[in-house]
Design an enzyme around this catalytic site. Structure first.
Site, mmCIF file in Angstrom:
data_model
loop_
_atom_site.group_PDB
_atom_site.id
_atom_site.type_symbol
_atom_site.label_atom_id
_atom_site.label_comp_id
_atom_site.label_asym_id
_atom_site.label_seq_id
_atom_site.Cartn_x
_atom_site.Cartn_y
_atom_site.Cartn_z
ATOM 1 N N ASP A 171 0.844 -1.206 0.000
ATOM 2 C CA ASP A 171 0.000 0.000 0.000
ATOM 3 C C ASP A 171 0.880 1.258 0.000
ATOM 4 O O ASP A 171 0.366 2.375 -0.038
ATOM 5 C CB ASP A 171 -1.019 -0.016 1.145
ATOM 6 C CG ASP A 171 -0.394 -0.110 2.524
ATOM 7 O OD1 ASP A 171 0.854 -0.223 2.616
ATOM 8 O OD2 ASP A 171 -1.144 -0.078 3.517
ATOM 9 N N LYS A 223 -1.169 -9.421 2.921
ATOM 10 C CA LYS A 223 -0.383 -8.987 4.092
ATOM 11 C C LYS A 223 -1.222 -8.019 4.899
ATOM 12 O O LYS A 223 -1.917 -7.167 4.314
ATOM 13 C CB LYS A 223 0.924 -8.321 3.648
ATOM 14 C CG LYS A 223 1.716 -7.738 4.820
ATOM 15 C CD LYS A 223 3.135 -7.352 4.441
ATOM 16 C CE LYS A 223 3.298 -6.018 3.761
ATOM 17 N NZ LYS A 223 2.781 -4.861 4.524
ATOM 18 N N GLU A 227 9.517 -4.386 10.142
ATOM 19 C CA GLU A 227 9.923 -3.093 9.577
ATOM 20 C C GLU A 227 10.532 -2.201 10.653
ATOM 21 O O GLU A 227 9.952 -2.021 11.738
ATOM 22 C CB GLU A 227 8.702 -2.402 8.934
ATOM 23 C CG GLU A 227 9.053 -1.053 8.312
ATOM 24 C CD GLU A 227 8.021 -0.507 7.347
ATOM 25 O OE1 GLU A 227 7.026 -1.196 7.050
ATOM 26 O OE2 GLU A 227 8.222 0.631 6.881
ATOM 27 N N GLU A 277 -1.315 -5.708 8.851
ATOM 28 C CA GLU A 277 -0.456 -5.157 9.906
ATOM 29 C C GLU A 277 -1.029 -5.421 11.299
ATOM 30 O O GLU A 277 -2.234 -5.358 11.499
ATOM 31 C CB GLU A 277 -0.298 -3.648 9.698
ATOM 32 C CG GLU A 277 0.379 -3.300 8.388
ATOM 33 C CD GLU A 277 0.567 -1.795 8.189
ATOM 34 O OE1 GLU A 277 0.313 -1.010 9.134
ATOM 35 O OE2 GLU A 277 0.963 -1.416 7.075
#
Ligand code: KIV
Length: 286
Positions: free
Chosen positions: A51, A119, A189, A121
């Site tokens: 994204d 995916k 990340e 989060e």
């Protein structure tokens, strides 16, 4: 009518096998068909339709503005170009938070668009239920922990996560819960290398790092950073392998110069009438 489902050469099992064999997993983002084809032909294991396209393709300020429709369009474009590698599509902000049913339905739409996995989060109890239900429905899931851009406002900016022992333990617990819920990989990340190494060692599923140092099972970078196309800002952890910004600017300047000086097009770049039709044309229009 028979429906043929072609599995990509790279599958979820490839990821797990690579971790077992201590082979690094390579992932790059891509958002369009031709870039996906070039990355696929180059041999990348996986393409993430991130994204991040909200910023690098659509010019939004953050990933928050990206919609399901946009993700479906870009996922379909990438899937048409990537024949071999595993295509993972990001679930956009608010597409998996309202109800488990809606989350699974949206994940299914991204699979229908051509992704082989999605995916998402975080690892709250709700997100873990979403992961579980997706996997039960046949949708492979990659988790994303550490700095999670969709939580930008909660995290209070682009901040490294897992900077303390306690916080690293928290991320490790989240990663273990994602693994238990059925995620087949987890993106880490902006996490210190030492924290990412420990988390990687404690998991059976592979970790894919971005700004997480050298010891994760794989690496992912944003294509525009790798290609040197997104010039606004280069994160410390990204490496530029090309300078597309300069290449594109140079090409555009040369084109403008050739057109304005009547050097483009030349005789090899035009279509001609036959001599006969040319004479006839001159006769008709006098
Ligand atoms: O959207 C994206 O590109 C990502 C990567 C930064 C992992 O999620």
């Amino acid at each position: 009518m028979s429906v043929e489902t072609k599995l990509k050469d790279v599958t979820v099992s490839t990821f797990l096998k690579k971790k077992e064999n201590k082979e690094k997993i390579t992932m790059l983002t891509a958002y369009d068909c031709s870039t996906a084809k070039y990355f696929d032909d180059a041999g990348v294991d996986s393409i993430l339709v991130g994204d991040s396209l909200g910023m690098v393709v659509l010019g939004y300020e953050s990933t928050h503005h990206v919609t399901m429709t946009e993700m479906q369009i870009f996922t379909a474009a990438v899937a048409r170009g990537a024949k071999r590698c595993l295509v993972v599509a990001d679930m956009p902000f608010m597409s998996y938070h309202l109800s488990i049913e809606e989350a699974v339905k949206n994940a299914g739409e991204l699979i229908r668009a051509g992704a082989s996995a999605v995916k998402l989060e975080g690892a709250t109890d709700f997100i873990l239920s979403v992961v579980k239900r997706c996997v039960e429905s046949g949708i492979p899931v990659v988790g994303h922990l550490g700095f999670t851009p969709q939580y930008l406002n909660v995290l209070g900016g682009y901040k490294i996560q897992g900077k303390s022992a306690e916080n690293t333990k928290y991320i490790l617990n989240q990663a273990k819960k994602l693994q238990e819920a059925g995620a087949f990989a987890v993106v880490l990340e902006m996490v210190p290398e030492e924290s990412a190494k420990l988390i990687t060692e404690k998991l059976d599923i592979p970790t894919i790092g971005i700004g997480a140092g050298r010891y994760t099972d794989g690496q992912v970078l944003v294509a525009d950073d790798v290609l040197g196309k997104y010039s606004e800002f280069k994160p410390k952890f990204a490496r530029r392998y090309s300078n597309l910004k300069d290449i594109i600017s140079e090409a555009a300047k040369n084109y403008i110069s050739d057109v304005t000086s009547a050097k483009f097009p030349d005789d090899t770049e035009v279509f001609h009438l036959s001599e006969e039709e040319h004479s006839a044309l001159k006769e008709i229009i006098k």
